[in-house]
Design a protein around this motif. Structure first.
Motif, mmCIF file in Angstrom:
data_model
loop_
_atom_site.group_PDB
_atom_site.id
_atom_site.type_symbol
_atom_site.label_atom_id
_atom_site.label_comp_id
_atom_site.label_asym_id
_atom_site.label_seq_id
_atom_site.Cartn_x
_atom_site.Cartn_y
_atom_site.Cartn_z
ATOM 1 N N LEU A 27 0.820 -1.209 0.000
ATOM 2 C CA LEU A 27 0.000 0.000 0.000
ATOM 3 C C LEU A 27 0.854 1.259 0.000
ATOM 4 O O LEU A 27 0.359 2.343 -0.306
ATOM 5 N N GLY A 28 2.121 1.123 0.366
ATOM 6 C CA GLY A 28 2.976 2.304 0.524
ATOM 7 C C GLY A 28 2.973 2.739 1.979
ATOM 8 O O GLY A 28 2.044 2.434 2.726
ATOM 9 N N SER A 29 3.967 3.468 2.398
ATOM 10 C CA SER A 29 4.138 3.777 3.819
ATOM 11 C C SER A 29 2.976 4.563 4.418
ATOM 12 O O SER A 29 2.486 4.250 5.508
ATOM 13 N N LYS A 30 2.489 5.571 3.699
ATOM 14 C CA LYS A 30 1.424 6.413 4.244
ATOM 15 C C LYS A 30 0.109 5.638 4.384
ATOM 16 O O LYS A 30 -0.540 5.657 5.439
ATOM 17 N N LYS A 31 -0.271 4.920 3.335
ATOM 18 C CA LYS A 31 -1.538 4.175 3.375
ATOM 19 C C LYS A 31 -1.432 2.946 4.263
ATOM 20 O O LYS A 31 -2.420 2.510 4.857
ATOM 21 N N SER A 32 -0.222 2.361 4.361
ATOM 22 C CA SER A 32 -0.025 1.225 5.266
ATOM 23 C C SER A 32 -0.279 1.650 6.700
ATOM 24 O O SER A 32 -0.948 0.952 7.474
ATOM 25 N N LYS A 33 0.246 2.834 7.067
ATOM 26 C CA LYS A 33 0.056 3.354 8.419
ATOM 27 C C LYS A 33 -1.428 3.614 8.685
ATOM 28 O O LYS A 33 -1.956 3.267 9.754
ATOM 29 N N LEU A 34 -2.121 4.217 7.697
ATOM 30 C CA LEU A 34 -3.553 4.495 7.861
ATOM 31 C C LEU A 34 -4.347 3.202 8.011
ATOM 32 O O LEU A 34 -5.233 3.094 8.867
ATOM 33 N N TYR A 35 -4.018 2.209 7.181
ATOM 34 C CA TYR A 35 -4.717 0.916 7.258
ATOM 35 C C TYR A 35 -4.567 0.309 8.652
ATOM 36 O O TYR A 35 -5.539 -0.159 9.243
#
Length: 400
Positions: A188-196
């Motif tokens: 997902l990429g770092s930003k979206k991984s964190k949000l998930y």
């Protein structure tokens, strides 16, 4: 994850009437404009209560599909098929029966209600007890996520949701599932991984439903994930495993206001119906002889529209101006009952005329209907088999 897909079915009762049109078919015609729709003849369901008179089912099925087509259901926009022509319904029903607690079936509200209403039938059968599970199989086999029903059928959809969750919980646990889900998160990429991860924690630790919906929306927008990774992440989000079956949502439909000719609910059992393909002269006669306000004995007596079955037809078919004319004319005795019935006759005939025209094509060439059904059955079989491959693999029955 899954496409917006609607599934709905009707038992083959033969020729349909205005109650069916206003209660179900008008809704189907609207839904086929918005969603991928599958509409089926529930002939196996008919056997749960008519197992002793199966000879009427085939003819009733064809007559009913003609009425669907006449009402505007479009085979180029919706898949029309017969339940028993898609064997996967029965296969999934069998497999689901292996994991369905008996108490879940016995507590379905309509189980005892129907037994009490249909006392002339022996309904102490396995098929009747299990018919809500067959309904679940009908829905889940197509991964339909929207099911149009009235409020009385909503418990059946909730039952299906429970069956779906139980199946996914039992059979969605792949070997190394968490490791595969964690690997998918990184895509997902770092930003979206964190949000998930934040949304997953908020839902699982605090039960915040909005976090679950946000997480699903996030996944639905990801173009770089494979279908398998998406399924894992949907399941991981909810705390389970891979989502093999799709949990359906209830599309509540408006309760049909269509009364019968005697003011009761329109039903063949009450002999108070107007069929969709009925002869115009027969319709005129039926409406002309409808009962009216029993207190209005003479033409000069004022009437009360609120207690008159004809008024219920005006509420469906007449505009405000006509309704005001009826209200004033009836309560002041300025119009007679036959005068009042005239606009209803014209509106009903106008509604049914295009249906009779469309039906005539199929009545004159029955092969057309059978070809539409055959085509629909082929499409339904393909969709069902796609689901069954995943189900057999999850349970360990693919023997590949």
């Amino acid at each position: 994850m899954f496409a917006d897909r609607v599934l709905s079915g009707m038992r083959p009762t033969g020729n349909l009437h205005l109650g069916h049109y206003h209660g179900v078919l008008k809704n189907w015609v609207e839904l086929q404009q918005k969603y991928e729709c599958l509409f089926f003849v529930a002939d196996w369901h008919a056997l749960t209560t008519h197992y002793d008179s199966p000879e009427i089912i085939e003819k009733n099925a064809i007559d009913m599909v003609i009425d669907w087509l006449a009402a505007g259901v479009d085979p180029s926009k919706a898949v029309l098929f017969i339940q028993s022509k898609v064997p996967a319904h029965a296969e999934l029903f069998l497999l689901l029966s292996m994991m369905t607690p008996l108490g879940w079936l016995e507590r379905v509200p309509t189980y005892k209600d129907q037994q009490e209403k249909l006392t002339e039938k022996d309904l102490s059968t396995y098929g009747f007890l299990g018919y809500p599970l067959l309904q679940s199989a009908d829905i889940l086999i197509y991964r339909a996520n929207r099911v149009p029903v009235g409020e009385d059928q909503a418990p059946h959809i909730e039952f299906t949701r429970e069956i779906c969750r139980r199946f996914n919980h039992l059979y969605g646990k792949q070997s190394g599932f968490e490791e595969k889900a964690e690997a998918a998160i990184k895509k997902l990429g770092s930003k979206k991984s964190k949000l998930y991860r934040e949304l997953r924690n908020r839902y699982q630790e605090q039960g915040i439903e909005s976090a679950l919906e946000e997480g699903k929306s996030l996944l639905n927008t990801q173009q770089n994930l494979s279908m398998g990774d998406k399924e894992r992440l949907f399941g991981y989000l909810e705390g389970g495993g891979k989502m093999i079956l799709c949990e359906p949502e209830t599309l509540l439909t408006k309760a049909s206001r269509m009364p019968g000719l005697d003011g009761q609910k329109m039903s063949k059992s009450y002999n108070n119906t107007i069929s969709l393909r009925e002869d115009p002269e027969s319709i005129r006669k039926k409406i002309r002889t409808m009962p009216t306000d029993p207190a209005r004995v003479r033409r000069s007596d004022p009437g009360n529209p609120a207690v008159c079955p004809v008024w219920q037809f005006h509420l469906i078919y007449s505009n405000d101006e006509t309704c005001k004319w009826v209200q004033h004319g009836c309560t002041s005795a300025e119009i007679g009952c036959l005068d009042c019935k005239g606009p209803v006759i014209e509106k009903v005939l106008a509604e049914l005329e295009p249906m009779r025209e469309r039906a005539r094509i199929y009545e004159e060439d029955p092969v057309l209907v059978r070809n539409i059904i055959a085509d629909g059955c082929e499409k339904a079989n393909q969709l069902a088999e796609d689901t069954m491959r995943d189900i057999r693999s999850a349970i360990g029955l693919n023997y590949s």
